[in-house]
Design a protein around this motif. Structure first.
Motif, PDB file in Angstrom:
ATOM      1  N   GLY A 327       0.790  -1.223   0.000  1.00  0.00           N
ATOM      2  CA  GLY A 327       0.000   0.000   0.000  1.00  0.00           C
ATOM      3  C   GLY A 327       0.818   1.267   0.000  1.00  0.00           C
ATOM      4  O   GLY A 327       0.289   2.353   0.280  1.00  0.00           O
ATOM      5  N   ASP A 328       2.107   1.164  -0.329  1.00  0.00           N
ATOM      6  CA  ASP A 328       2.972   2.346  -0.350  1.00  0.00           C
ATOM      7  C   ASP A 328       2.973   3.052  -1.703  1.00  0.00           C
ATOM      8  O   ASP A 328       3.571   4.119  -1.850  1.00  0.00           O
ATOM      9  CB  ASP A 328       4.416   1.944   0.001  1.00  0.00           C
ATOM     10  CG  ASP A 328       4.547   1.503   1.448  1.00  0.00           C
ATOM     11  OD1 ASP A 328       3.734   1.940   2.275  1.00  0.00           O
ATOM     12  OD2 ASP A 328       5.460   0.702   1.746  1.00  0.00           O
ATOM     13  N   ALA A 329       2.348   2.442  -2.705  1.00  0.00           N
ATOM     14  CA  ALA A 329       2.254   3.034  -4.040  1.00  0.00           C
ATOM     15  C   ALA A 329       0.830   2.853  -4.545  1.00  0.00           C
ATOM     16  O   ALA A 329       0.124   1.925  -4.123  1.00  0.00           O
ATOM     17  CB  ALA A 329       3.257   2.371  -4.997  1.00  0.00           C
ATOM     18  N   PRO A 330       0.374   3.725  -5.438  1.00  0.00           N
ATOM     19  CA  PRO A 330      -0.994   3.618  -5.960  1.00  0.00           C
ATOM     20  C   PRO A 330      -1.228   2.274  -6.658  1.00  0.00           C
ATOM     21  O   PRO A 330      -0.365   1.789  -7.399  1.00  0.00           O
ATOM     22  CB  PRO A 330      -1.076   4.778  -6.964  1.00  0.00           C
ATOM     23  CG  PRO A 330      -0.022   5.742  -6.538  1.00  0.00           C
ATOM     24  CD  PRO A 330       1.082   4.904  -5.969  1.00  0.00           C
ATOM     25  N   ASP A 331      -2.384   1.694  -6.402  1.00  0.00           N
ATOM     26  CA  ASP A 331      -2.755   0.410  -7.018  1.00  0.00           C
ATOM     27  C   ASP A 331      -3.515   0.709  -8.306  1.00  0.00           C
ATOM     28  O   ASP A 331      -4.733   0.526  -8.390  1.00  0.00           O
ATOM     29  CB  ASP A 331      -3.603  -0.392  -6.026  1.00  0.00           C
ATOM     30  CG  ASP A 331      -4.081  -1.716  -6.592  1.00  0.00           C
ATOM     31  OD1 ASP A 331      -3.421  -2.246  -7.510  1.00  0.00           O
ATOM     32  OD2 ASP A 331      -5.135  -2.212  -6.135  1.00  0.00           O
ATOM     33  N   THR A 332      -2.796   1.163  -9.311  1.00  0.00           N
ATOM     34  CA  THR A 332      -3.437   1.643 -10.540  1.00  0.00           C
ATOM     35  C   THR A 332      -4.100   0.532 -11.357  1.00  0.00           C
ATOM     36  O   THR A 332      -4.962   0.807 -12.190  1.00  0.00           O
ATOM     37  CB  THR A 332      -2.404   2.371 -11.425  1.00  0.00           C
ATOM     38  OG1 THR A 332      -1.314   1.478 -11.698  1.00  0.00           O
ATOM     39  CG2 THR A 332      -1.875   3.608 -10.720  1.00  0.00           C
ATOM     40  N   HIS A 333      -3.700  -0.721 -11.135  1.00  0.00           N
ATOM     41  CA  HIS A 333      -4.261  -1.832 -11.911  1.00  0.00           C
ATOM     42  C   HIS A 333      -5.313  -2.622 -11.132  1.00  0.00           C
ATOM     43  O   HIS A 333      -5.821  -3.626 -11.634  1.00  0.00           O
ATOM     44  CB  HIS A 333      -3.140  -2.764 -12.368  1.00  0.00           C
ATOM     45  CG  HIS A 333      -2.157  -2.113 -13.293  1.00  0.00           C
ATOM     46  ND1 HIS A 333      -2.470  -1.749 -14.585  1.00  0.00           N
ATOM     47  CD2 HIS A 333      -0.858  -1.734 -13.097  1.00  0.00           C
ATOM     48  CE1 HIS A 333      -1.414  -1.189 -15.158  1.00  0.00           C
ATOM     49  NE2 HIS A 333      -0.425  -1.166 -14.278  1.00  0.00           N
ATOM     50  N   GLY A 334      -5.636  -2.195  -9.926  1.00  0.00           N
ATOM     51  CA  GLY A 334      -6.660  -2.885  -9.152  1.00  0.00           C
ATOM     52  C   GLY A 334      -6.267  -4.279  -8.708  1.00  0.00           C
ATOM     53  O   GLY A 334      -7.087  -5.196  -8.703  1.00  0.00           O
ATOM     54  N   TRP A 335      -5.012  -4.446  -8.325  1.00  0.00           N
ATOM     55  CA  TRP A 335      -4.500  -5.754  -7.932  1.00  0.00           C
ATOM     56  C   TRP A 335      -4.753  -6.094  -6.469  1.00  0.00           C
ATOM     57  O   TRP A 335      -4.716  -7.256  -6.082  1.00  0.00           O
ATOM     58  CB  TRP A 335      -2.992  -5.812  -8.191  1.00  0.00           C
ATOM     59  CG  TRP A 335      -2.616  -5.822  -9.634  1.00  0.00           C
ATOM     60  CD1 TRP A 335      -3.415  -6.143 -10.681  1.00  0.00           C
ATOM     61  CD2 TRP A 335      -1.335  -5.530 -10.202  1.00  0.00           C
ATOM     62  NE1 TRP A 335      -2.729  -6.058 -11.872  1.00  0.00           N
ATOM     63  CE2 TRP A 335      -1.438  -5.674 -11.599  1.00  0.00           C
ATOM     64  CE3 TRP A 335      -0.104  -5.142  -9.645  1.00  0.00           C
ATOM     65  CZ2 TRP A 335      -0.357  -5.482 -12.450  1.00  0.00           C
ATOM     66  CZ3 TRP A 335       0.976  -4.938 -10.499  1.00  0.00           C
ATOM     67  CH2 TRP A 335       0.860  -5.113 -11.890  1.00  0.00           C
TER      68      TRP A 335
END
Length: 340
Positions: A327-335
């Motif tokens: 959770g330290d980076a955006p989950d842009t791919h919805g993983w």
């Protein structure tokens, strides 16, 4: 209990936790999830899983973020892969919704075992599906047991994210080209135990298998997929005997996000000499860089750097994937699925 665990020395091995969940398939349908604190499975001695290999499993992880929330990584893809394995060895397919329900339930039941954010550890989740009908003739089972248990784990390799040497042993195959190599069944791992032991005795972390048909192309390592880097390309083998790795699939997407070209194709062994970096990847290890590949039968060596050192691309991809998982980076791919 959680305060008694030494997170700094936590190994990648089984540890008893509070609960597991189970579900039975009988009379053509799946039942409801059951919660158990029993570590044992009670099955018939003639169960098809014991005699004819009707056994499938998965591996995935949950992580506690800096915000205290628990995140599980791409469990829908694990559910889909389990269904593919079930198709391959004629087992009853577990619905994706039931798989995800089981994962959320078993994580919540064992929440106190999810390692703290700063530990670098994670909660390993092991789904298992087995045929339990008694059979002495070679036929698929009509009854199945699905179970899912969890355990806190440290790094798969005790030295963590460091490069290690691997070897090629031409006298062994992991799986046949049109056999069960693309399915996550225990038999494929049983086939890798002896060569893996030989490799470790010789000082290697893993065996890199060649294709079983021609012994010309790279397949995968015993516990993980293989990939390599050269000329801003992420290159990974294409084969009918390789297990499709969810980690590898994720890394390919990250490579594309970084402007790299992704190639999934046959890789002749001699191309190893042209690679800038090489690594194995999977749920357990995430990325384990390779410093050297030794073909022990041909007395050839392919080197990608000094032992212990990791190349810039592998390091970047490793850090990017871990940042998404925690959770330290955006989950842009919805993983990531946050467990409420």
């Amino acid at each position: 209990m959680e305060n008694s665990i030494d997170w700094n020395s936590l190994a990648f091995q089984y540890m008893k936790t509070d609960y597991n969940v189970r579900c039975y398939y009988k009379d053509g349908k799946w039942g409801e999830l059951e919660v158990s604190s029993d570590e044992n499975l009670h099955i018939h001695m003639a169960s098809t899983c014991l005699h004819y290999g009707q056994e499938a499993f998965e591996g995935m992880k949950a992580f506690r973020g800096k915000d205290g929330k628990i995140r599980v990584f791409r469990m829908d893809e694990n559910a889909k892969r389990l269904q593919k394995t079930c198709d391959g060895i004629l087992m009853a397919k577990l619905p994706i919704e039931k798989f995800e329900e089981a994962a959320i339930k078993v994580i919540k039941l064992n929440e106190r075992f999810v390692p703290p954010y700063e530990s670098g550890c994670s909660l390993y989740i092991r789904p298992l599906l087995i045929g339990v009908s008694p059979r002495v003739g070679v036929n698929p089972s009509t009854e199945y047991l699905f179970a899912m248990f969890v355990m806190p784990v440290g790094p798969y390799f005790k030295d963590g994210f460091k490069s290690t040497p691997v070897c090629i042993l031409r006298g062994y195959d992991r799986a046949a080209p049109l056999g069960t190599g693309t399915f996550k069944v225990g038999g494929n791992y049983a086939a890798s135990l002896r060569p893996g032991m030989i490799g470790k005795e010789k000082g290697y972390s893993a065996v890199l298998y060649l294709d079983a048909k021609e012994k010309k192309y790279l397949d995968e390592c015993g516990p993980a997929n293989f990939f390599a880097i050269k000329d801003n390309k992420y290159i990974t083998p294409k084969s009918t005997s390789i297990l499709p790795s969810i980690t590898n699939m994720s890394l390919q997407q990250l490579a594309k996000d970084n402007g790299m070209t992704v190639e999934q194709r046959q890789i002749p062994e001699e191309e190893l000499a042209t690679f800038e970096e090489a690594a194995e990847c999977g749920t357990a290890a995430v990325i384990s860089p390779i410093c050297r590949v030794d073909d022990l039968d041909l007395n050839k060596t392919y080197t990608f750097g000094k032992e212990g050192e990791c190349g810039p691309v592998c390091t970047k991809l490793y850090n990017q994937l871990r940042a998404i998982q925690y959770g330290d980076a955006p989950d842009t791919h919805g993983w990531v699925r946050i467990i409420d």
